[in-house]
Design a protein around this motif. Structure first.
Motif, PDB file in Angstrom:
ATOM      1  N   TRP A 174      59.791 109.346 122.596  1.00 48.40           N
ATOM      2  CA  TRP A 174      60.664 109.730 121.488  1.00 48.40           C
ATOM      3  C   TRP A 174      59.896 109.739 120.175  1.00 48.40           C
ATOM      4  O   TRP A 174      58.854 109.098 120.030  1.00 48.40           O
ATOM      5  N   SER A 175      60.421 110.478 119.197  1.00 42.20           N
ATOM      6  CA  SER A 175      59.879 110.446 117.841  1.00 42.20           C
ATOM      7  C   SER A 175      60.132 109.062 117.260  1.00 42.20           C
ATOM      8  O   SER A 175      61.250 108.546 117.332  1.00 42.20           O
ATOM      9  N   LYS A 176      59.107 108.483 116.654  1.00 42.91           N
ATOM     10  CA  LYS A 176      59.246 107.117 116.145  1.00 42.91           C
ATOM     11  C   LYS A 176      59.927 107.063 114.786  1.00 42.91           C
ATOM     12  O   LYS A 176      60.323 105.995 114.318  1.00 42.91           O
ATOM     13  N   LEU A 177      60.084 108.214 114.127  1.00 42.33           N
ATOM     14  CA  LEU A 177      60.751 108.313 112.824  1.00 42.33           C
ATOM     15  C   LEU A 177      60.164 107.312 111.839  1.00 42.33           C
ATOM     16  O   LEU A 177      60.847 106.461 111.272  1.00 42.33           O
ATOM     17  N   LEU A 178      58.865 107.441 111.642  1.00 42.25           N
ATOM     18  CA  LEU A 178      58.131 106.539 110.769  1.00 42.25           C
ATOM     19  C   LEU A 178      58.161 107.039 109.330  1.00 42.25           C
ATOM     20  O   LEU A 178      58.539 108.181 109.056  1.00 42.25           O
ATOM     21  N   LYS A 179      57.777 106.159 108.408  1.00 39.39           N
ATOM     22  CA  LYS A 179      57.608 106.596 107.031  1.00 39.39           C
ATOM     23  C   LYS A 179      56.473 107.609 106.990  1.00 39.39           C
ATOM     24  O   LYS A 179      55.484 107.501 107.710  1.00 39.39           O
ATOM     25  N   GLY A 180      56.597 108.593 106.116  1.00 39.06           N
ATOM     26  CA  GLY A 180      55.626 109.679 106.089  1.00 39.06           C
ATOM     27  C   GLY A 180      56.311 110.978 106.459  1.00 39.06           C
ATOM     28  O   GLY A 180      57.544 111.076 106.461  1.00 39.06           O
ATOM     29  N   ASN A 181      55.545 111.974 106.786  1.00 36.20           N
ATOM     30  CA  ASN A 181      56.092 113.293 107.087  1.00 36.20           C
ATOM     31  C   ASN A 181      56.256 113.489 108.584  1.00 36.20           C
ATOM     32  O   ASN A 181      55.277 113.597 109.316  1.00 36.20           O
ATOM     33  N   ASN A 182      57.490 113.530 109.032  1.00 36.66           N
ATOM     34  CA  ASN A 182      57.824 113.731 110.442  1.00 36.66           C
ATOM     35  C   ASN A 182      58.079 115.213 110.708  1.00 36.66           C
ATOM     36  O   ASN A 182      58.618 115.921 109.853  1.00 36.66           O
ATOM     37  N   LEU A 183      57.721 115.650 111.903  1.00 35.31           N
ATOM     38  CA  LEU A 183      57.963 117.041 112.299  1.00 35.31           C
ATOM     39  C   LEU A 183      59.214 117.194 113.149  1.00 35.31           C
ATOM     40  O   LEU A 183      59.852 118.246 113.120  1.00 35.31           O
ATOM     41  N   THR A 184      59.551 116.171 113.940  1.00 29.79           N
ATOM     42  CA  THR A 184      60.693 116.309 114.842  1.00 29.79           C
ATOM     43  C   THR A 184      61.539 115.041 114.902  1.00 29.79           C
ATOM     44  O   THR A 184      61.038 113.939 114.691  1.00 29.79           O
ATOM     45  N   ASP A 185      62.806 115.232 115.176  1.00 26.94           N
ATOM     46  CA  ASP A 185      63.716 114.177 115.612  1.00 26.94           C
ATOM     47  C   ASP A 185      64.044 114.546 117.052  1.00 26.94           C
ATOM     48  O   ASP A 185      64.943 115.348 117.312  1.00 26.94           O
ATOM     49  N   SER A 186      63.271 113.998 117.987  1.00 33.84           N
ATOM     50  CA  SER A 186      63.397 114.439 119.379  1.00 33.84           C
ATOM     51  C   SER A 186      63.106 113.297 120.339  1.00 33.84           C
ATOM     52  O   SER A 186      62.477 112.305 119.975  1.00 33.84           O
ATOM     53  N   ALA A 187      63.568 113.460 121.569  1.00 32.72           N
ATOM     54  CA  ALA A 187      63.300 112.486 122.626  1.00 32.72           C
ATOM     55  C   ALA A 187      63.440 113.170 123.973  1.00 32.72           C
ATOM     56  O   ALA A 187      64.202 114.130 124.121  1.00 32.72           O
ATOM     57  N   ILE A 188      62.692 112.649 124.956  1.00 26.15           N
ATOM     58  CA  ILE A 188      62.801 113.152 126.320  1.00 26.15           C
ATOM     59  C   ILE A 188      63.145 111.991 127.259  1.00 26.15           C
ATOM     60  O   ILE A 188      62.732 110.854 127.036  1.00 26.15           O
ATOM     61  N   ALA A 189      63.910 112.318 128.288  1.00 25.82           N
ATOM     62  CA  ALA A 189      64.281 111.331 129.306  1.00 25.82           C
ATOM     63  C   ALA A 189      64.050 111.955 130.673  1.00 25.82           C
ATOM     64  O   ALA A 189      64.478 113.090 130.926  1.00 25.82           O
ATOM     65  N   VAL A 190      63.365 111.232 131.545  1.00 27.01           N
ATOM     66  CA  VAL A 190      62.972 111.782 132.830  1.00 27.01           C
ATOM     67  C   VAL A 190      64.160 111.815 133.790  1.00 27.01           C
ATOM     68  O   VAL A 190      64.975 110.890 133.834  1.00 27.01           O
ATOM     69  N   ILE A 191      64.250 112.897 134.545  1.00 27.58           N
ATOM     70  CA  ILE A 191      65.329 113.119 135.508  1.00 27.58           C
ATOM     71  C   ILE A 191      64.814 112.799 136.908  1.00 27.58           C
ATOM     72  O   ILE A 191      63.731 113.249 137.295  1.00 27.58           O
ATOM     73  N   SER A 192      65.578 112.055 137.663  1.00 31.97           N
ATOM     74  CA  SER A 192      65.147 111.728 139.023  1.00 31.97           C
ATOM     75  C   SER A 192      65.368 112.890 139.982  1.00 31.97           C
ATOM     76  O   SER A 192      64.605 113.090 140.918  1.00 31.97           O
ATOM     77  N   ASN A 193      66.430 113.670 139.756  1.00 30.89           N
ATOM     78  CA  ASN A 193      66.730 114.791 140.643  1.00 30.89           C
ATOM     79  C   ASN A 193      67.078 116.030 139.819  1.00 30.89           C
ATOM     80  O   ASN A 193      68.233 116.211 139.425  1.00 30.89           O
TER      81      ASN A 193
END
Length: 221
Positions: free
Chosen positions: A77-96
């Motif tokens: 996931w995007s850590k949303l740190l101080k500074g210039n961020n490019l994305t607010d995003s996250a991925i979650a793995v699918i088992s099937n």
């Protein structure tokens, strides 16, 4: 299938972190390093930072507003740190992956062409967990924007984003499109453009999809 008749989990519908607020399953993506490894894609503030607990790899991700069934597990996931961020995003793995339909409900299959990028006056659309298709027009394709986020580790703070896309809705939304965070924004030909992550009653913001793909080294399913 894109008419809502699919028995599989469709993109453009509700997804959430266990005990978190509802957002939208934007689309399915596949690892470039590990072909066949498939993820759901949404916002970090939906899949990682919703709720009071710090995000951890493996956190349970659920489909729908009230379901207690695990459909994926948080991967990155995007850590949303101080500074210039490019994305607010996250991925979650699918088992099937066969449990999921890669088509966007009501809109159909998304397409990725790196040569199709947002520009002012471009017509765009998205479909979120509220089951409504939202349309609008790009006003600014490289906006700098600051948004207040509640990060469990730090509390509420302002996060700065660069190279964001601002678009104006075709109609006013008094509910601020609650639950639409993470929706995949596309053009009229279903080219994937970005992830919707913030908005007002009249304008929305999305991060560019190529930044997201580069961040996780993935491609569209």
């Amino acid at each position: 299938m894109s008419n809502g008749a699919s028995t599989r989990i469709q993109c453009g519908t509700a997804i959430r972190r266990a005990n978190g607020v509802v957002g939208t399953l934007g689309c399915l993506v596949e690892s470039l390093k590990q072909p066949g490894k498939t993820y759901v894609l949404s916002n970090a503030h939906v899949l990682a930072f919703a709720g009071d607990m710090l995000p951890e790899k493996g956190d349970t991700i659920r489909h729908g507003q009230n379901s207690k069934t695990n459909v994926a597990n948080l991967e990155d996931w995007s850590k949303l740190l101080k500074g210039n961020n490019l994305t607010d995003s996250a991925i979650a793995v699918i088992s099937n992956p066969d449990d999921f339909d890669p088509a966007i409900a009501d809109l159909g299959m998304p397409i990725h062409d790196p040569n199709v990028v947002p520009f002012p006056s471009m017509r765009v659309m998205l479909r979120g967990s509220g089951s409504q298709v939202v349309t609008g027009t790009v006003e600014d394709a490289s906006r700098v924007y600051s948004q207040s986020f509640r990060i469990p580790e730090f509390g509420r703070r302002q996060i700065s984003f660069v190279d964001q896309v601002l678009f104006e809705y075709d109609q006013r939304y008094e509910n601020l499109l609650f639950g639409y965070s993470g929706s995949l924004v596309m053009d009229k030909n279903n080219h994937a453009l970005g992830l919707f992550w913030a908005g007002s009653r009249t304008f929305g913001l999305f991060c560019k999809i190529q930044h997201v793909f580069d961040q996780y080294n993935v491609k569209l399913v």
